[in-house]
Enzyme design. Structure first.
Site, PDB file in Angstrom:
ATOM      1  N   LEU A  99       0.873  -1.167   0.000  1.00  0.00           N
ATOM      2  CA  LEU A  99       0.000   0.000   0.000  1.00  0.00           C
ATOM      3  C   LEU A  99       0.911   1.218   0.000  1.00  0.00           C
ATOM      4  CD1 LEU A  99      -2.685  -0.868   2.723  1.00  0.00           C
ATOM      5  CD2 LEU A  99      -3.099  -0.595   0.279  1.00  0.00           C
ATOM      6  N   ASP A 100       0.565   2.247  -0.780  1.00  0.00           N
ATOM      7  CA  ASP A 100       1.421   3.424  -0.757  1.00  0.00           C
ATOM      8  C   ASP A 100       1.328   4.092   0.604  1.00  0.00           C
ATOM      9  OD1 ASP A 100      -0.581   5.744  -0.872  1.00  0.00           O
ATOM     10  OD2 ASP A 100      -1.203   4.555  -2.596  1.00  0.00           O
ATOM     11  N   ALA A 101       2.285   4.943   0.917  1.00  0.00           N
ATOM     12  CA  ALA A 101       2.411   5.503   2.258  1.00  0.00           C
ATOM     13  C   ALA A 101       1.165   6.265   2.686  1.00  0.00           C
ATOM     14  CB  ALA A 101       3.640   6.419   2.331  1.00  0.00           C
ATOM     15  N   SER A 103      -1.951   5.585   1.844  1.00  0.00           N
ATOM     16  CA  SER A 103      -3.116   4.714   1.961  1.00  0.00           C
ATOM     17  C   SER A 103      -3.094   3.956   3.282  1.00  0.00           C
ATOM     18  CB  SER A 103      -3.155   3.727   0.793  1.00  0.00           C
ATOM     19  OG  SER A 103      -3.276   4.415  -0.442  1.00  0.00           O
TER      20      SER A 103
END
Length: 231
Positions: A99-101, A103
């Site tokens: 998950l990107d930072a 999210s």
């Protein structure tokens, strides 16, 4: 246990990647090179990869509710926290996908390389479900575009399951794992994701885990993940 499975369970690589390591002659058992990934390995065998010893470890799989700002890597050299720092385990765990930072939500960690491969490889089509808050209310034609798939700079996306849950909120399930995919899909329909939370991986749900909390999955829950991956 077969050698490739032993390497996968030890967290060296997925089973397919482990088979390649063996075929390349990089694995020895009791000091002898082995080229057969189906070779049986006993509990007392000395297994090495590129000369480094490998020991079997008990498989562990954890669920974490990732807060914003935490990065989905096994270690983080900068100031931000790595996702593994939220898990109370001595096992060498790796995130299953990312998950990107910015999210939040469900991320799985495991030391079972084969399970991780099955859950993330597009061939097995394990869906990941997200709740997204958009900047503008999406038109129904926009939702239909997401359901059919949209054009991104790295190719057309596969069809997605999409339903409206509020004026500006949608739930979207995809089985691909492209970088920032949901955010880019929203941009492709002229919108923007303001908040993104993963709530389900296969049939496993985030449930009551609070942000920053982690728990180890039961054997039955891991078995259901294998079933999600078609095994």
């Amino acid at each position: 246990m077969r050698l490739a499975k032993f390497l996968a369970h030890a967290g060296v690589a997925s089973r397919r990647a482990a088979e390649r390591l063996v075929a390349e002659g990089r694995v020895t058992v009791d000091g002898e090179p082995v080229n057969d990934p189906a070779r049986d390995v006993g509990e007392d065998a000395e297994v090495r990869v590129d000369g480094r010893p490998v020991s079997a470890q008990q498989a562990e799989t954890w669920a974490v509710n990732k807060p914003a700002g935490v990065v989905s890597t096994a270690r983080e050299p900068g100031r931000r926290r790595a996702i593994t720092e939220l898990v109370d385990s001595r096992a060498r765990l790796y995130p299953v996908g990312r998950l990107d930072a910015d999210s939040t939500g469900l991320i799985l960690l495991t030391n079972d390389g084969e399970l991780a491969n099955r859950l993330t490889h597009p061939r097995y089509e394990v869906p990941k479900t997200y709740r997204a808050e958009l900047r503008r209310p999406p038109a129904e034609r926009d939702l239909e575009s997401l359901r059919r798939g949209v054009a991104l700079d790295d190719g057309h996306t596969a069809p997605a399951r999409v339903r409206r849950t509020g004026e500006r909120e949608i739930e979207i399930a995809i089985h691909e794992g492209r970088n920032r995919q949901v955010r880019r899909m929203a941009e492709a329909i002229g919108n923007e994701v303001l908040r993104l939370e993963r709530v389900r991986f296969g049939t496993f749900e985030l449930g009551a885990l609070r942000p920053g909390e982690a728990r180890r999955l039961s054997e039955d829950e891991v078995r259901r993940l294998w079933e999600d991956a078609g095994s």
